[in-house]
Design a protein around this motif. Sequence first.
Motif, short mmCIF file in Angstrom:
data_model
loop_
_atom_site.label_atom_id
_atom_site.label_comp_id
_atom_site.label_asym_id
_atom_site.label_seq_id
_atom_site.Cartn_x
_atom_site.Cartn_y
_atom_site.Cartn_z
N ALA A 1 0.67 -0.98 0.14
CA ALA A 1 0.01 -0.13 -0.23
C ALA A 1 0.93 1.19 -0.19
O ALA A 1 1.31 1.68 0.99
CB ALA A 1 -0.93 0.05 1.17
N GLY B 1 2.63 4.97 -0.84
CA GLY B 1 2.28 6.44 -1.03
C GLY B 1 2.74 6.88 -2.48
O GLY B 1 3.33 6.18 -3.17
N LEU C 1 -2.03 -1.56 -4.05
CA LEU C 1 -3.01 -0.60 -4.15
C LEU C 1 -2.50 0.57 -5.11
O LEU C 1 -1.30 0.68 -5.13
CB LEU C 1 -3.62 -0.05 -2.79
N GLN D 1 -1.06 6.28 -3.02
CA GLN D 1 -1.97 7.09 -2.24
C GLN D 1 -1.46 8.57 -2.28
O GLN D 1 -0.25 8.90 -1.96
CB GLN D 1 -2.32 6.58 -0.77
N GLN E 1 -2.82 5.82 3.25
CA GLN E 1 -2.54 4.31 3.11
C GLN E 1 -2.23 3.58 4.28
O GLN E 1 -2.45 2.35 4.30
CB GLN E 1 -1.33 4.19 1.95
N GLN F 1 -5.86 2.15 5.01
CA GLN F 1 -6.04 1.17 4.00
C GLN F 1 -5.32 -0.41 4.34
O GLN F 1 -5.96 -1.31 4.31
CB GLN F 1 -5.66 1.43 2.72
N THR F 2 -4.15 0.03 4.82
CA THR F 2 -3.20 -1.20 5.10
C THR F 2 -3.90 -2.20 6.19
O THR F 2 -4.09 -3.41 6.21
CB THR F 2 -1.81 -0.74 5.66
N THR G 1 3.14 -1.04 4.35
CA THR G 1 2.83 0.30 3.60
C THR G 1 3.94 1.37 4.07
O THR G 1 4.90 1.09 4.98
CB THR G 1 1.50 1.00 4.36
N THR H 1 5.14 5.52 4.34
CA THR H 1 4.95 7.14 4.45
C THR H 1 6.06 7.80 4.80
O THR H 1 7.02 7.08 5.05
CB THR H 1 3.83 7.40 5.31
#
Length: 353
Positions: free
Chosen positions: A85, A87, A124, A127, A133, A136-137, A155, A157
């Motif tokens: 997921a 970024g 995905l 994001q 995200q 979402q994760t 994920t 970020t």
Amino acid sequence: MAKDKFEMFQVLDENGKIVNKDEMPDLSDDELQDLMYRMVYTRILDQRAVSLGRQGRLGFYAPVAGQEASMIGSHYALDKEDWIAPGYRDIPQLIWHGYPLWQSYLFSKGHFKGGQIPEGLNALVPQIIIGAQVVQTAGVALGLKKKKKDQIVITYTGDGGASQGDFYEGMNFAGAFEVPAVFVVQNNQYAISVPQDKQTAADTIAQKAVAAGIEGVQVDGMDALAVYAATKKARKDALDGKPTLIETVCYRYGPHSLSGDDPTRYRSSEEDGEWEKQDPLVRLRTYLEGKDLWSEEKENEIVEQAKADVKAAMKEAENTPRQKVSDLIEIMGNELPNNLQEQLEEYRAKESN
């Protein structure tokens, strides 16, 4: 929370020397070479993307130079069936997971085909909303747990994302429901222009895991071997229902994005110079050269291959028919409501003239 409770995990120092033999990951010579191959290839992809962006041939692009160990080292620890997921900066991990390079260029251009993840690729769409995200994760990971899948979700970020509400909500949910998730915060020191010490009073981002009741670890994000080892362990724990937050301490050499950011306004040349001494490619290259596993000739071949791949992928992206407004309306649902159907017909008529 004292910072010394989250001491930075490192395997390879900036001089390419192993400083933590007990934590040296079990990678074969071929795997070590492959890891370096991917990092060199990614650096060239980044350089070419910056150049293409300045030529006006791409849209939004977030540079990744300096973060290769964090991105590629963590991805290398995953299984092909794991979910990502990402970024908007995490295009390299997607590409190495199977996302076509030409589609990544369409994503940059804002073309809807760039967001059409290929069938069978567990990922995905990158994001754009900072931190979304992470939530979402947690949801995807809960689904995997309920279906009893032997897969995790990872994920990514940035340090700025760790200041968002979604970041805490996603981790809290993951901890409460014991889902197979790994959260990676790539602390590249600046949320656009805001330094970390202006974003949070916490000594580390890793310690934010404590509030969610999950494991937190701070890793030298310029050390590919340390990132790989930490992620490998985190993946194993995630499969046992124990999520982990990994903070990779790294540095982005370029601007936050090509959309007007000028890092010289908030970063000094002295700071840049100190981080350049820790370049993740130089560090791993030095280590591999010491084991007679790398050479300038080998690296030059990778550079030329990456340049050729970029040229071919860009050609395919630029040969893709330009998207129309009617295209965007059509893909909004299987069955369009009356108002959108009317707009679709209106734009089709305009576009046919």
